[in-house]
Design a protein around this motif. Structure first.
Motif, PDB file in Angstrom:
ATOM      1  N   ARG A  85      22.502 -23.530 -20.367  1.00 30.00           N
ATOM      2  CA  ARG A  85      22.399 -23.969 -21.756  1.00 30.00           C
ATOM      3  C   ARG A  85      22.353 -22.774 -22.695  1.00 30.00           C
ATOM      4  O   ARG A  85      21.920 -21.697 -22.315  1.00 30.00           O
ATOM      5  N   ASN A  86      22.807 -22.995 -23.923  1.00 26.61           N
ATOM      6  CA  ASN A  86      22.852 -21.916 -24.903  1.00 26.61           C
ATOM      7  C   ASN A  86      21.476 -21.741 -25.530  1.00 26.61           C
ATOM      8  O   ASN A  86      20.954 -22.685 -26.136  1.00 26.61           O
ATOM      9  N   PRO A  87      20.856 -20.569 -25.398  1.00 21.27           N
ATOM     10  CA  PRO A  87      19.504 -20.375 -25.944  1.00 21.27           C
ATOM     11  C   PRO A  87      19.412 -20.563 -27.467  1.00 21.27           C
ATOM     12  O   PRO A  87      18.322 -20.761 -27.989  1.00 21.27           O
ATOM     13  N   TRP A  88      20.555 -20.538 -28.172  1.00 22.76           N
ATOM     14  CA  TRP A  88      20.536 -20.785 -29.624  1.00 22.76           C
ATOM     15  C   TRP A  88      20.341 -22.268 -29.907  1.00 22.76           C
ATOM     16  O   TRP A  88      19.843 -22.646 -30.970  1.00 22.76           O
ATOM     17  N   ASP A  89      20.801 -23.108 -28.992  1.00 16.36           N
ATOM     18  CA  ASP A  89      20.691 -24.560 -29.134  1.00 16.36           C
ATOM     19  C   ASP A  89      20.916 -25.139 -27.735  1.00 16.36           C
ATOM     20  O   ASP A  89      22.040 -25.099 -27.226  1.00 16.36           O
ATOM     21  N   LEU A  90      19.857 -25.666 -27.144  1.00 15.02           N
ATOM     22  CA  LEU A  90      19.917 -26.044 -25.728  1.00 15.02           C
ATOM     23  C   LEU A  90      20.857 -27.226 -25.462  1.00 15.02           C
ATOM     24  O   LEU A  90      21.160 -27.517 -24.310  1.00 15.02           O
ATOM     25  N   ASP A  91      21.326 -27.890 -26.513  1.00 13.69           N
ATOM     26  CA  ASP A  91      22.293 -28.969 -26.318  1.00 13.69           C
ATOM     27  C   ASP A  91      23.728 -28.441 -26.277  1.00 13.69           C
ATOM     28  O   ASP A  91      24.670 -29.211 -26.121  1.00 13.69           O
ATOM     29  N   ARG A  92      23.871 -27.131 -26.446  1.00 10.23           N
ATOM     30  CA  ARG A  92      25.222 -26.569 -26.519  1.00 10.23           C
ATOM     31  C   ARG A  92      25.518 -25.664 -25.330  1.00 10.23           C
ATOM     32  O   ARG A  92      24.615 -25.169 -24.668  1.00 10.23           O
ATOM     33  N   ILE A  93      26.834 -25.445 -25.118  1.00  8.93           N
ATOM     34  CA  ILE A  93      27.287 -24.646 -23.987  1.00  8.93           C
ATOM     35  C   ILE A  93      27.074 -23.151 -24.281  1.00  8.93           C
ATOM     36  O   ILE A  93      27.140 -22.725 -25.445  1.00  8.93           O
ATOM     37  N   PRO A  94      26.827 -22.358 -23.225  1.00  7.74           N
ATOM     38  CA  PRO A  94      26.670 -20.906 -23.397  1.00  7.74           C
ATOM     39  C   PRO A  94      27.984 -20.171 -23.152  1.00  7.74           C
ATOM     40  O   PRO A  94      27.980 -18.962 -22.924  1.00  7.74           O
ATOM     41  N   GLY A  95      29.105 -20.920 -23.172  1.00  7.56           N
ATOM     42  CA  GLY A  95      30.386 -20.324 -22.841  1.00  7.56           C
ATOM     43  C   GLY A  95      30.616 -20.338 -21.337  1.00  7.56           C
ATOM     44  O   GLY A  95      29.739 -20.676 -20.559  1.00  7.56           O
ATOM     45  N   GLY A  96      31.838 -19.953 -20.964  1.00  9.61           N
ATOM     46  CA  GLY A  96      32.128 -19.929 -19.546  1.00  9.61           C
ATOM     47  C   GLY A  96      33.395 -19.135 -19.274  1.00  9.61           C
ATOM     48  O   GLY A  96      34.083 -18.746 -20.199  1.00  9.61           O
ATOM     49  N   SER A  97      33.614 -18.779 -18.070  1.00  8.65           N
ATOM     50  CA  SER A  97      32.806 -19.210 -16.952  1.00  8.65           C
ATOM     51  C   SER A  97      31.457 -18.488 -16.855  1.00  8.65           C
ATOM     52  O   SER A  97      30.536 -18.993 -16.228  1.00  8.65           O
ATOM     53  N   GLY A  98      31.303 -17.354 -17.505  1.00  5.86           N
ATOM     54  CA  GLY A  98      30.084 -16.564 -17.328  1.00  5.86           C
ATOM     55  C   GLY A  98      28.929 -16.977 -18.218  1.00  5.86           C
ATOM     56  O   GLY A  98      28.226 -16.128 -18.785  1.00  5.86           O
ATOM     57  N   GLY A  99      28.676 -18.268 -18.337  1.00  3.86           N
ATOM     58  CA  GLY A  99      27.591 -18.739 -19.190  1.00  3.86           C
ATOM     59  C   GLY A  99      26.204 -18.425 -18.652  1.00  3.86           C
ATOM     60  O   GLY A  99      25.229 -18.386 -19.411  1.00  3.86           O
ATOM     61  N   GLY A 100      26.110 -18.167 -17.346  1.00  6.86           N
ATOM     62  CA  GLY A 100      24.825 -17.725 -16.797  1.00  6.86           C
ATOM     63  C   GLY A 100      24.526 -16.305 -17.239  1.00  6.86           C
ATOM     64  O   GLY A 100      23.402 -15.983 -17.643  1.00  6.86           O
ATOM     65  N   SER A 101      25.557 -15.456 -17.221  1.00  7.63           N
ATOM     66  CA  SER A 101      25.363 -14.054 -17.599  1.00  7.63           C
ATOM     67  C   SER A 101      25.154 -13.886 -19.101  1.00  7.63           C
ATOM     68  O   SER A 101      24.481 -12.947 -19.538  1.00  7.63           O
ATOM     69  N   SER A 102      25.708 -14.785 -19.920  1.00  9.53           N
ATOM     70  CA  SER A 102      25.474 -14.672 -21.370  1.00  9.53           C
ATOM     71  C   SER A 102      24.102 -15.234 -21.740  1.00  9.53           C
ATOM     72  O   SER A 102      23.358 -14.629 -22.509  1.00  9.53           O
ATOM     73  N   SER A 103      23.742 -16.384 -21.156  1.00  7.91           N
ATOM     74  CA  SER A 103      22.465 -17.013 -21.528  1.00  7.91           C
ATOM     75  C   SER A 103      21.276 -16.235 -20.970  1.00  7.91           C
ATOM     76  O   SER A 103      20.192 -16.254 -21.553  1.00  7.91           O
ATOM     77  N   VAL A 104      21.483 -15.525 -19.864  1.00  9.36           N
ATOM     78  CA  VAL A 104      20.380 -14.744 -19.288  1.00  9.36           C
ATOM     79  C   VAL A 104      19.994 -13.611 -20.246  1.00  9.36           C
ATOM     80  O   VAL A 104      18.821 -13.233 -20.361  1.00  9.36           O
ATOM     81  N   LEU A 105      21.002 -13.089 -20.988  1.00 12.48           N
ATOM     82  CA  LEU A 105      20.743 -12.028 -21.972  1.00 12.48           C
ATOM     83  C   LEU A 105      20.124 -12.602 -23.246  1.00 12.48           C
ATOM     84  O   LEU A 105      19.155 -12.058 -23.775  1.00 12.48           O
ATOM     85  N   ALA A 106      20.695 -13.714 -23.722  1.00 19.75           N
ATOM     86  CA  ALA A 106      20.225 -14.287 -24.992  1.00 19.75           C
ATOM     87  C   ALA A 106      18.842 -14.916 -24.851  1.00 19.75           C
ATOM     88  O   ALA A 106      18.161 -15.135 -25.850  1.00 19.75           O
ATOM     89  N   SER A 107      18.425 -15.212 -23.609  1.00 24.09           N
ATOM     90  CA  SER A 107      17.077 -15.754 -23.403  1.00 24.09           C
ATOM     91  C   SER A 107      16.113 -14.669 -22.915  1.00 24.09           C
ATOM     92  O   SER A 107      15.000 -14.967 -22.489  1.00 24.09           O
ATOM     93  N   PHE A 108      16.557 -13.412 -22.963  1.00 25.17           N
ATOM     94  CA  PHE A 108      15.720 -12.243 -22.638  1.00 25.17           C
ATOM     95  C   PHE A 108      15.177 -12.285 -21.216  1.00 25.17           C
ATOM     96  O   PHE A 108      14.076 -11.826 -20.949  1.00 25.17           O
TER      97      PHE A 108
END
Lengths: 519, 98
Positions: A144-167
């Protein structure tokens, strides 16, 4: 300045570790605690390696105490996308067909992380076999996107982007076949670079499309991203497509941030129609800021980009259908016996296993690729796509005669809602329209935050592209823009992200994430 | 361009060794037709006399010195196998009975 180590940049952590003001165990534990508190909500990780990360951190601390000469990044933790082989740690590519698989070897880039003494916190979520722009195609549930948990964090690397944005990590490794590092960075307000094809070894990456795949660094700042780039990049004799040259001077470029007299080309075909107004507005402002920093702006034409998406969605499925043939239920991964057949043949077991083990998007692309490569259609589809690929590379060659770097918005929109595009494959594919041309040509690209869109308050991304092997230019331009923006905003964009509400903070939140994965 | 039939999709799935259910076949037929329509625009590109490009780097036959290096042990290589027997991968029958 905050004392919460999870908010620090990798550069600041590296500096404080080097001065022995903080310990690697302290830094690693802070990030693991943060994961225990928030990853139940974000789901960045498929697997967290608490023990392995702390062991590496302790080894770094012990070595530092004994006065050993250490890598500048020693003790700075990192998360790794689950498409990269890690010895002793599950590697699933977000697929049921690899659930529980533990590789018997490390990818070259992982060996480099270990050699630098960087603790690996865990493996990040992704669309199955990197096919997707949202992580909704992960067999283990979306991130989930840490800016809005109802939204996508992008992909395919949404784990690697959200892990940074959620510190949860200061740095992460991603892979980019058509935008899987850059688009996730854009929609989460983080930074990500796809290096020149061949700049980071592909040895130990589970292949999606071998002529397009490239691993690269993800961070929260341009300098951090450069520092990780320098660790994982470089020649590898185990990858025959590896570039036989030193890593470009990316860290020095990020520190210099010098764009004086640099010609910045705005790609006419990658702006305007089809781009969300807020995305376009932040892009236009960013271009003006680069002019303030001393760059010149020119407009360039890349007429054949109109065919890029179509060519990509023929070349990628074709290569993927061949690469994914290795998942045959014989040597590793899932094996499913077909129902109602006594003594089934190997081929029947293969077909039953691939039916049960692959998700809908993977099946779709394998069958599309099988079609594009089949006799009778080869020339009209795959053959024609390869010619378009040449036209696109030629467009870049001409554009780079007029400009030193090219720029565009990274993605046409901000993060969309989870579920919104799941039933419309073509709408999902359109997310990659601005990132795909770089993969087809093999040139490097970066995305960095350009602000928040007025209409929805969500992050927008700015893409920089450079000629092959000139990855350093991305960092000079990215850093110059970042300085202008941060000074204008009076702080970093991620300082404005809503606070995640920690949900209890116990280990059993990870029971779900690691379900089905053997240790 | 030729339109795809349900039998075509079933045949492609067989070639790709994926045992699709009837419901999946129906769904796939609709989706593939839409995607094929969209990607067919490559046929409108001005590709007369253009050399196909299969790869970003113009590399031919990259070789390295033939040196002995440590590889995986048999146990490591078999560690992820669904079934192993006598230090070998154990697979379902590959020949027909008759």
């Amino acid at each position: 300045m905050t004392h919460d180590l999870t908010r620090w940049s990798a550069a600041r952590l590296a500096d404080a570790l080097g001065r022995r003001e903080i310990s690697a165990v302290e830094v690693t534990q802070a990030h693991l605690d943060r994961t225990a508190a928030v990853d139940g909500a974000v789901h960045s990780y498929l697997h967290v390696d608490t023990r392995g990360a702390l062991e590496q951190a302790k080894a770094v601390d012990d070595a530092r105490t004994s006065g050993a000469e250490l890598h500048v990044m020693a003790g700075v933790p990192v998360a790794v996308k689950d498409v990269v082989a890690t010895q002793g740690l599950p590697t699933t590519c977000g697929s049921r067909i690899l659930a529980g698989w533990v590789p018997p070897y490390d990818a070259t880039l992982v060996s480099k992380l270990r050699a630098a003494g960087m603790p690996i916190l865990g493996k990040t979520n992704m669309d199955e076999f990197a096919m997707g722009s949202s992580t909704e195609h992960s067999a283990f549930g979306p991130s989930r996107n840490p800016w809005d948990l109802d939204r996508i964090p992008g992909g395919s690397g949404g784990g690697s982007s959200s892990v940074l944005a959620s510190f949860q990590a200061p740095l992460a490794v991603g892979t980019d076949t058509g935008g899987s590092i850059r688009q996730p960075a854009a929609v989460t307000g983080t930074v990500g670079t796809k290096p020149t094809y061949g700049g980071v070894s592909r040895y130990g990456l589970v292949a999606l499309a071998s002529s397009l795949d490239q691993a690269g660094p993800c961070g929260r700042t341009v300098l951090d991203t450069a520092m990780l780039h320098a660790v994982i990049g470089g020649y590898d004799p185990r990858d025959s497509t590896s570039i036989h040259a030193p890593v470009p001077a990316v860290v020095r470029a990020a520190q210099s941030a010098d764009v004086t007299g640099l010609r910045v080309g705005v790609v006419r075909q990658l702006t305007g129609e089809g781009y969300q107004p807020g995305v376009q507005a932040r892009f236009d402002e960013a271009v003006a800021l680069l002019v303030d920093a001393g760059a010149e702006v020119v407009e360039v034409d890349c007429p054949n980009f109109a065919y890029a998406l179509a060519a990509y969605y023929l070349i990628l499925p074709s290569e993927a259908s061949s690469n994914l043939a290795r998942f045959d239920a014989m040597r590793y991964g899932l094996r499913v016996l077909p129902e109602g057949i006594d003594d089934p043949s190997a081929e029947q077991v293969m077909a039953a296993t691939r039916e049960a083990g692959f998700g809908a998007e993977v099946k779709r692309r394998i069958i599309l690729g099988t079609y594009a490569l089949s006799s009778g259609y080869y020339d009209a589809y795959y053959g024609q796509a390869q010619k378009v690929r040449r036209l696109i590379a030629d467009d870049f060659t001409r554009a780079f005669e007029a400009a030193d770097v090219l720029v565009s918005p990274t993605a046409p929109t901000t993060a969309f809602r989870i579920g919104e595009k799941l039933d419309d494959p073509m709408a999902m594919y359109l997310n990659d329209v601005a990132t795909i041309p770089a993969n087809l040509a093999g040139i490097p690209g970066m995305s960095l935050p350009s602000g928040l869109a007025d209409e929805d308050g969500l992050p927008t991304g700015f893409q920089i592209l450079a000629p092959a092997t000139h990855d350093d230019r991305l960092y000079a331009v990215g850093s110059a823009l970042e300085r202008q923006l941060v000074s204008r905003w009076g702080g970093r964009l991620l300082e404005r992200i809503p606070e995640l509400v920690p949900a209890g903070g116990s280990d059993d939140q990870h029971a779900g994430a690691t379900m089905g994965m053997a240790r | 361009m030729p339109s795809l039939s349900r039998d075509d999709v079933a045949h492609l799935a067989m070639l790709a060794r994926i045992e699709l259910t009837d419901a999946e076949l129906d769904r796939m037929l609709g989706e593939l037709s839409v995607i094929l329509d969209a990607v067919a625009v490559v046929q409108q590109a001005p590709t007369e006399g253009i050399e196909p490009m299969s790869h970003p780097l113009p590399l031919v036959n990259v070789t390295r010195p033939d040196e002995v290096r440590p590889g995986l042990t048999a146990a490591q290589a078999l560690s992820g196998a669904p079934e192993a027997d006598q230090q070998r991968f154990s697979v379902p029958r590959i020949l027909t009975d008759d």
